[in-house]
Write an enzyme that holds these catalytic residues in place. Structure first.
Site, PDB file in Angstrom:
ATOM      1  N   HIS A 207       0.865  -1.211  -0.072  1.00  0.00           N
ATOM      2  CA  HIS A 207      -0.071  -0.102  -0.092  1.00  0.00           C
ATOM      3  C   HIS A 207       0.982   1.297  -0.004  1.00  0.00           C
ATOM      4  CE1 HIS A 207       0.904  -0.469   4.289  1.00  0.00           C
ATOM      5  NE2 HIS A 207       0.859   0.865   4.434  1.00  0.00           N
TER       6      HIS A 207
HETATM    7  N1  UDP Z   1      -2.518  -5.790   8.975  1.00  0.00           N
HETATM    8  C1  UDP Z   1      -3.693  -6.121   9.424  1.00  0.00           C
HETATM    9  N2  UDP Z   1      -4.753  -6.083   8.470  1.00  0.00           N
HETATM   10  C2  UDP Z   1      -4.507  -6.082   7.040  1.00  0.00           C
HETATM   11  C3  UDP Z   1      -3.122  -5.768   6.787  1.00  0.00           C
HETATM   12  C4  UDP Z   1      -2.166  -5.675   7.593  1.00  0.00           C
HETATM   13  O1  UDP Z   1      -4.221  -6.201  10.667  1.00  0.00           O
HETATM   14  O2  UDP Z   1      -5.492  -6.206   6.228  1.00  0.00           O
HETATM   15  C5  UDP Z   1      -1.689  -5.341  10.039  1.00  0.00           C
HETATM   16  C6  UDP Z   1      -0.275  -6.226   9.996  1.00  0.00           C
HETATM   17  O3  UDP Z   1      -0.353  -7.567  10.274  1.00  0.00           O
HETATM   18  C7  UDP Z   1       0.623  -5.365  10.700  1.00  0.00           C
HETATM   19  C8  UDP Z   1      -0.040  -4.047  10.442  1.00  0.00           C
HETATM   20  O4  UDP Z   1      -0.960  -4.172  10.269  1.00  0.00           O
HETATM   21  O5  UDP Z   1       0.546  -5.767  12.117  1.00  0.00           O
HETATM   22  C9  UDP Z   1       0.828  -3.068   9.495  1.00  0.00           C
HETATM   23  O6  UDP Z   1       0.185  -2.064   9.275  1.00  0.00           O
HETATM   24  P1  UDP Z   1       0.407  -1.152   8.087  1.00  0.00           P
HETATM   25  O7  UDP Z   1       0.914  -2.066   6.770  1.00  0.00           O
HETATM   26  O8  UDP Z   1      -0.555  -0.381   7.667  1.00  0.00           O
HETATM   27  O9  UDP Z   1       1.605  -0.175   8.232  1.00  0.00           O
HETATM   28  P2  UDP Z   1       3.052  -0.259   8.297  1.00  0.00           P
HETATM   29  O10 UDP Z   1       3.363  -1.309   9.209  1.00  0.00           O
HETATM   30  O11 UDP Z   1       3.668  -0.090   7.053  1.00  0.00           O
HETATM   31  O12 UDP Z   1       3.584   1.086   9.147  1.00  0.00           O
END
Ligand code: UDP
Length: 358
Positions: A207
């Site tokens: 994303h």
């Molecule tokens: N995650 C979730 N549902 C989804 C996709 C990801 O709960 O449909 C969780 C994933 O397991 C992780 C977190 O969201 O714990 C990651 O968040 P995101 O990818 O939005 O942000 P980033 O880690 O890149 O800051």
């Protein structure tokens, strides 16, 4: 002590879930949700599944340009902070909510504790890097999830404010990843319908602006997924739903299960049972590491250098052939290598707030 915690995005809800429970045993926490993530399955579902206390304030601010969102949040957060006058502001990670809270509190001379401090990707085009740097420089307590965070602080003259506490995402994964079994999950397909979790599958999340602002990178990634030896589960972030659906219409992608975002209990279960992980998420690449799953990260910068060992997590450009090649490389697991702490980061975060009490 009275602590105002500001959250706004999915990964922050997960971290706040483990920290808030410890914090509230001994202190008064006021929880502020900026509204940055607002869909049920990007926000409320996390509060329910992880039993996060209801937010005391929901500012309902999302969308717009980076400056519009950050500016509106600063104005609203300043009001909350002026009213509550907490001993600490506690913030997590690198979102616009994090930066807005930090800037508003700094001007009010409210001490700021930044958890997941010191993370740097050294990319001038990554929008979150600016949030990380600015937040760390106006905070008075910098809590690093890993040793590399402390190293980065040293380079920027911030070491005196730094402390290593471990990663609250690891705490959360240990606590929650066994709560569901794949058979208990019902996936909601984009465009309608339900699907069960296949016996064997890969798990994709994608994303970041870098990969989803134009068709080409996402197209290359999905073409790689279509060639794998098992179906791929891909919960699509609301930001790129329209693009993902259009590409599916154009190219079919029959082996890719495009779904609505799943809750954290579901996501952690999928990580645990997937063959391998493909992602551009900072959180998911760590969870792949926790679950000892091979990960390919589709970015051109390293987010968590600790995971980039023994073939466990490899960077790839959004190019079909490169992704497939990197995914097929073996990994080696050394059980004693635990760079993300011992699963007690939440306790250390609260202890650090107590020790540094202003
Ligand atoms: N995650 C979730 N549902 C989804 C996709 C990801 O709960 O449909 C969780 C994933 O397991 C992780 C977190 O969201 O714990 C990651 O968040 P995101 O990818 O939005 O942000 P980033 O880690 O890149 O800051």
């Amino acid at each position: 002590m009275k602590i105002v915690t500001v959250v706004g995005a999915r990964p922050q809800f997960i971290k706040a879930a483990v920290v808030s429970h410890v914090l509230r045993e001994r202190h008064r926490e006021i929880l502020v949700h900026t509204g940055q993530h607002f869909d049920y399955n990007m926000s409320e579902q996390f509060f329910q599944e992880l039993d996060i206390p209801a937010a005391d304030y929901n500012l309902g601010i999302s969308g717009g340009t980076h400056a519009q969102m950050t500016g509106r949040m600063m104005i609203a957060l300043e009001e909350v902070l002026q009213k509550e006058l907490p001993d600490w502001l506690l913030i997590y990670g690198d979102t616009n909510s994090t930066l807005a809270a930090a800037l508003a509190a700094a001007k009010l001379h409210i001490p700021i504790c930044h958890a997941e401090a010191g993370a740097r990707v050294h990319s001038s085009t990554n929008p979150e890097e600016i949030n990380r740097i600015c937040t760390d420089h106006v905070s008075s307590l910098l809590l690093a999830s890993t040793a590399s965070g402390l190293e980065e602080m040293k380079k920027e003259g911030l070491a005196e404010k730094g402390k290593l506490v471990g990663d609250p995402m690891f705490d959360a994964f240990l606590l929650y990843s066994g709560r569901l079994q794949p058979g208990e999950i019902s996936l909601t397909l984009l465009g309608g319908g339900k699907a069960e979790v296949p016996e064997s599958f890969y798990y994709l999340t994608c994303h970041r602006e870098e990969n989803t602002n134009t068709d080409e990178p996402l197209q290359e990634i999905l073409r790689a997924m279509e060639q794998l030896d098992a179906p791929v589960i891909y919960p699509v972030h609301p930001r790129n739903k329209a693009r993902a659906l259009r590409l599916k219409e154009q190219e079919g992608f029959e082996r890719i299960l495009m779904t609505e975002p799943v809750g954290y209990l579901e996501s952690a279960c999928l990580v645990k049972h997937a063959k391998k992980i493909i992602t551009d998420s900072g959180g998911l690449q760590r969870e792949a590491f926790f679950a000892e799953k091979k990960c390919v990260t589709i970015l051109d910068f390293v987010v968590w250098p600790e995971t980039m060992v023994h073939g466990r997590n490899e960077l790839s450009a959004p190019r079909t052939e490169e992704i497939l090649k990197k995914l097929s490389n073996p990994q080696k697991i050394e059980k004693s290598y635990q760079p993300f702490g011992d699963g007690h980061a939440a306790e250390r975060i609260v202890a650090a707030l107590e020790e540094a009490r202003p």
